[in-house]
Write a protein that holds these residues in place. Structure first.
Motif, PDB file in Angstrom:
ATOM      1  N   TYR A  18       0.827  -1.205   0.000  1.00 43.98           N
ATOM      2  CA  TYR A  18       0.000   0.000   0.000  1.00 43.98           C
ATOM      3  C   TYR A  18       0.869   1.266   0.000  1.00 43.98           C
ATOM      4  O   TYR A  18       0.681   2.158  -0.815  1.00 43.98           O
ATOM      5  CB  TYR A  18      -0.926  -0.010   1.233  1.00 43.98           C
ATOM      6  N   THR A  19       1.847   1.299   0.915  1.00 43.33           N
ATOM      7  CA  THR A  19       2.616   2.540   1.085  1.00 43.33           C
ATOM      8  C   THR A  19       3.510   2.840  -0.125  1.00 43.33           C
ATOM      9  O   THR A  19       3.676   3.999  -0.492  1.00 43.33           O
ATOM     10  CB  THR A  19       3.489   2.485   2.354  1.00 43.33           C
ATOM     11  N   SER A  72       2.891   2.227  -3.171  1.00 45.59           N
ATOM     12  CA  SER A  72       2.094   2.732  -4.295  1.00 45.59           C
ATOM     13  C   SER A  72       1.622   4.183  -4.076  1.00 45.59           C
ATOM     14  O   SER A  72       1.053   4.788  -4.976  1.00 45.59           O
ATOM     15  CB  SER A  72       0.883   1.826  -4.534  1.00 45.59           C
ATOM     16  N   ARG A  73       1.844   4.696  -2.868  1.00 46.18           N
ATOM     17  CA  ARG A  73       1.499   6.114  -2.615  1.00 46.18           C
ATOM     18  C   ARG A  73       2.576   7.030  -3.168  1.00 46.18           C
ATOM     19  O   ARG A  73       3.642   6.565  -3.583  1.00 46.18           O
ATOM     20  CB  ARG A  73       1.363   6.372  -1.105  1.00 46.18           C
ATOM     21  N   THR A  74       2.354   8.326  -3.100  1.00 51.45           N
ATOM     22  CA  THR A  74       3.335   9.278  -3.642  1.00 51.45           C
ATOM     23  C   THR A  74       4.499   9.489  -2.665  1.00 51.45           C
ATOM     24  O   THR A  74       4.370   9.247  -1.467  1.00 51.45           O
ATOM     25  CB  THR A  74       2.673  10.643  -3.887  1.00 51.45           C
ATOM     26  N   ALA A  85       3.769  11.926   0.173  1.00 47.66           N
ATOM     27  CA  ALA A  85       3.106  11.364   1.355  1.00 47.66           C
ATOM     28  C   ALA A  85       4.141  10.741   2.284  1.00 47.66           C
ATOM     29  O   ALA A  85       4.045  10.870   3.507  1.00 47.66           O
ATOM     30  CB  ALA A  85       2.081  10.319   0.921  1.00 47.66           C
ATOM     31  N   THR A  86       5.124  10.073   1.706  1.00 39.94           N
ATOM     32  CA  THR A  86       6.205   9.464   2.514  1.00 39.94           C
ATOM     33  C   THR A  86       6.943  10.551   3.288  1.00 39.94           C
ATOM     34  O   THR A  86       7.246  10.388   4.477  1.00 39.94           O
ATOM     35  CB  THR A  86       7.192   8.725   1.589  1.00 39.94           C
ATOM     36  N   THR A 108       9.731   1.769   2.532  1.00 44.70           N
ATOM     37  CA  THR A 108       8.905   2.440   1.516  1.00 44.70           C
ATOM     38  C   THR A 108       9.723   3.491   0.771  1.00 44.70           C
ATOM     39  O   THR A 108       9.731   3.545  -0.468  1.00 44.70           O
ATOM     40  CB  THR A 108       7.698   3.127   2.186  1.00 44.70           C
ATOM     41  N   GLN A 112      10.733   3.433  -3.108  1.00 43.47           N
ATOM     42  CA  GLN A 112      10.268   4.502  -4.011  1.00 43.47           C
ATOM     43  C   GLN A 112      11.439   5.109  -4.782  1.00 43.47           C
ATOM     44  O   GLN A 112      11.275   5.567  -5.905  1.00 43.47           O
ATOM     45  CB  GLN A 112       9.540   5.573  -3.198  1.00 43.47           C
TER      46      GLN A 112
END
Lengths: 338, 305
Positions: free
Chosen positions: A119-120, A122-124, A127-128, A265, A269
């Motif tokens: 989930y994390t 795949s976030r932007t 957001a991280t 994460t 990323q």
């Protein structure tokens, strides 16, 4: 400092503030610090401080760099490979901590860890970065309580217990893998010329002040418990409850797990190409990271070589890029005066 | 909001806080480490004593769970009573996180379980009161373990002997000798974890307000010399008598622990490292123990108002 990757690679690159950049780098180091089983001694703090000062001396010149950085594609792939490896290293450290702390549901936790990562990742990245600031603030506030609650149990004479400063020095390098992500990370800062030097300075000061002081506090608190098998940080927490009834171990356990998820994460990323579709990339990167984590856990890899490589990559990459661009005749982007 | 709720639900399920009503939380745990090995506990919820025979002291939880028919959670354990040899049991219990590092430990010469079952075991509050009034130094599981692993490998454990609380020296072979009341008070004074410290000084009460004592180590004529010097701020009408009594307490603490048994309960090794005595950093536990037994001890203590 003004450095950036090629425009084609920065389509989805977020604009980070100096605080966000510093927070993510400090959290990466803190996560490995929480998971490290080396006992606290004054020599540990000294070795750590010496290593941090050396790293700062090598990295701070990056803030003076006045050229726009264009990382060539082959170097960018090396960087991504390193980021993937780093993510696996953080995940293995997090799982080792859960094992050391005898966490309940040992089979369910890795599964939950994996799902959370899917989930994390795949976030932007923005957001991280926001989460990193939040977690850093919570961690800093909780760490401030440590000396207050444990003041009475301290034995200052424990600072004279023998220890190995040289081992601590090299251990600090092993645990500094996040420094490799620095050059490209600084390209996210907005505006780069103002915030990047601030981020670098905050990281160096944070590492030089917080970690050795925590080790010193742990030394006077843990005293002779140098033979303790497990995380000395959590031993320190267990020995300094707020009162007889209030214990904070559970809170710290969740916080450490949260930090580990965030670091994995963040590293993943960085490993994912900016143009890749988020969900598809997460579905590829997370299992790859899980496989590497399993490999690292089975072989008992402690990060030897990782830190040295990271520091070299972090400190030398911008200059190597400039040299490469000059040799290849790639024109630098127009300079702007700071 | 939905995601946050799901995360909170997962955290609740994983931290195992869903069966508080059915779980038994002991405040006192008794372990008979000698054959036949037994375990007993006092459950706080319904004020009952549960006991069972165990194969190994570390397996006490399973045995007590079977006897109680409920899950046992020793997270709030405040007193561990051990009979037999506590030296091998304590490190294992601590490392496996069955007991908290700050759990208090009490040695009972024999029959810890029987003592708990008969209701004659000392209350946890008695041990706390002894520490806060300066009758005994604070000796929790982590401090005992630390002395066994570091220092000279000799520690001291609170003991219930002849219906009163005292301290007994402990090494890897088991519990050795009991300390005198003066030595216990001297250790409490040097440890500095008391809240009130009062005694009778030649017919007048003396109350210690603060302690500022420094332990140092030196080598003179090839002999280790440990000295305790400093001042004690106290309220008393007979200062010389108070000074003499306090000096006696500190001297007894040093002679009965370090000189008689080579026990390093006062961070003497660290003090020697601080003084940079030659070869001290490479000194083994047994060597340090021998050095302590042949060392000279000095006390220079002043009482100030």
């Amino acid at each position: 400092m003004r450095c950036t990757v090629q425009k084609s690679n920065t389509r989805r690159a977020p604009a980070w503030s100096a605080l966000q950049t510093a927070a993510i780098l400090l959290l990466c180091r803190l996560t490995v610090f929480f998971c490290c089983p080396a006992p606290y001694t004054a020599a540990y703090a000294m070795g750590m401080l010496a290593a941090v000062l050396l790293q700062a001396a090598l990295l701070l010149p990056l803030a003076k760099l006045r050229h726009r950085l264009q990382i060539p594609a082959p170097m960018l792939w090396i960087y991504r490979g390193f980021a993937l490896f780093l993510a696996a290293y953080y995940a293995a450290s997090g799982l080792r901590l859960m094992h050391m702390l005898h966490c309940p549901s040992p089979h369910l936790l890795p599964a939950l860890f994996l799902l959370t990562l899917l989930y994390t990742v795949s976030r932007t990245q923005a957001a991280t970065a926001r989460t990193a600031v939040l977690l850093l603030v919570i961690t800093a506030a909780a760490m401030l309580l440590l000396p207050v609650s444990g003041f009475r149990a301290a034995h200052a004479v424990s600072l004279y217990l023998p220890g190995n400063a040289r081992a601590a020095f090299f251990r600090e390098f092993r645990h500094s893998g996040e420094l490799a992500l620095l050059p490209v990370l600084l390209t996210h800062a907005k505006p780069q010329e103002q915030y990047a030097p601030h981020a670098l300075t905050a990281v160096c000061i944070g590492r030089a002040a917080v970690l050795p002081l925590t080790v010193l506090l742990g030394t006077v608190q843990n005293g002779r418990l140098t033979a303790w098998e497990g995380s000395p940080f959590f031993l320190l927490l267990a020995r300094t409850p707020l009162s007889d009834a209030v214990r904070t171990d559970g809170f710290w356990l969740l916080l450490a797990a949260g930090c580990a998820v965030l670091c994995v994460t963040f590293a993943l990323q960085q490993a994912i190409p900016p143009r890749a579709r988020p969900v598809r990339a997460a579905l590829l990167a997370v299992p790859a990271c899980a496989g590497l984590t399993l490999l690292l856990s089975r072989t008992g890899y402690d990060g030897t070589g990782l830190g040295i490589a990271a520091l070299l990559l972090g400190a030398a990459l911008p200059y190597a890029c400039l040299l490469y661009n000059k040799i290849k005749g790639i024109a630098a982007m127009p300079r702007k005066e700071v | 909001m939905k995601r946050i709720l799901i995360c909170m639900l997962c955290a609740l399920l994983l931290t195992g806080c869903t069966d508080v009503r059915t779980r038994r939380s002991p405040d006192v745990l008794a372990l008979d480490t000698a054959e036949p090995t037994r375990a007993a506990m006092h459950a706080t919820q319904n004020d009952e004593i549960i006991s069972a025979g165990v194969m190994h002291p570390l397996l006490f939880r399973e045995a007590l769970e079977n006897a109680a028919g409920a899950e046992i959670s020793p997270g709030h354990l405040s007193l561990l009573m051990v009979s037999g040899n506590p030296a091998p049991v304590l490190p294992e219990l601590l490392q496996s996180q069955e007991i908290a590092p700050t759990c208090k430990v009490l040695y009972v010469p024999d029959g810890a379980c029987t003592l708990l079952e008969s209701g004659n075991a000392p209350e946890t509050g008695q041990l706390d009161a002894a520490v806060s009034t300066g009758m005994l130094p604070l000796r929790t599981a982590d401090l005992i373990y630390g002395d066994l692993c570091g220092g000279s490998g000799v520690s001291a454990v609170p003991a219930w002997l002849h219906e009163r609380l005292t301290l007994m020296l402990l090494d890897a072979d088991g519990v050795q000798s009991a300390l005198s009341e003066n030595a216990c008070r001297g250790l409490a004074l040097l440890g500095g974890r008391f809240e009130t410290f009062s005694f009778d000084a030649d017919g007048a009460p003396c109350t210690v307000r603060s302690v500022s004592l420094r332990i140092s180590a030196a080598v003179a004529h090839d002999q280790l010399c440990i000295s305790v010097c400093g001042s004690v701020r106290a309220e008393t009408a007979h200062r010389p008598a108070a000074e003499l009594l306090l000096s006696e307490m500190v001297s007894s603490a040093l002679t009965e622990t370090a000189q008689a048994a080579g026990a390093d309960l006062l961070f003497l090794y660290e003090a020697a490292c601080k003084s940079r005595l030659p070869g001290i950093r490479s000194c083994s536990q047994s060597q340090w123990r021998s050095m302590l037994m042949t060392a000279a001890y000095q006390t220079d203590l002043r009482v100030t108002a």
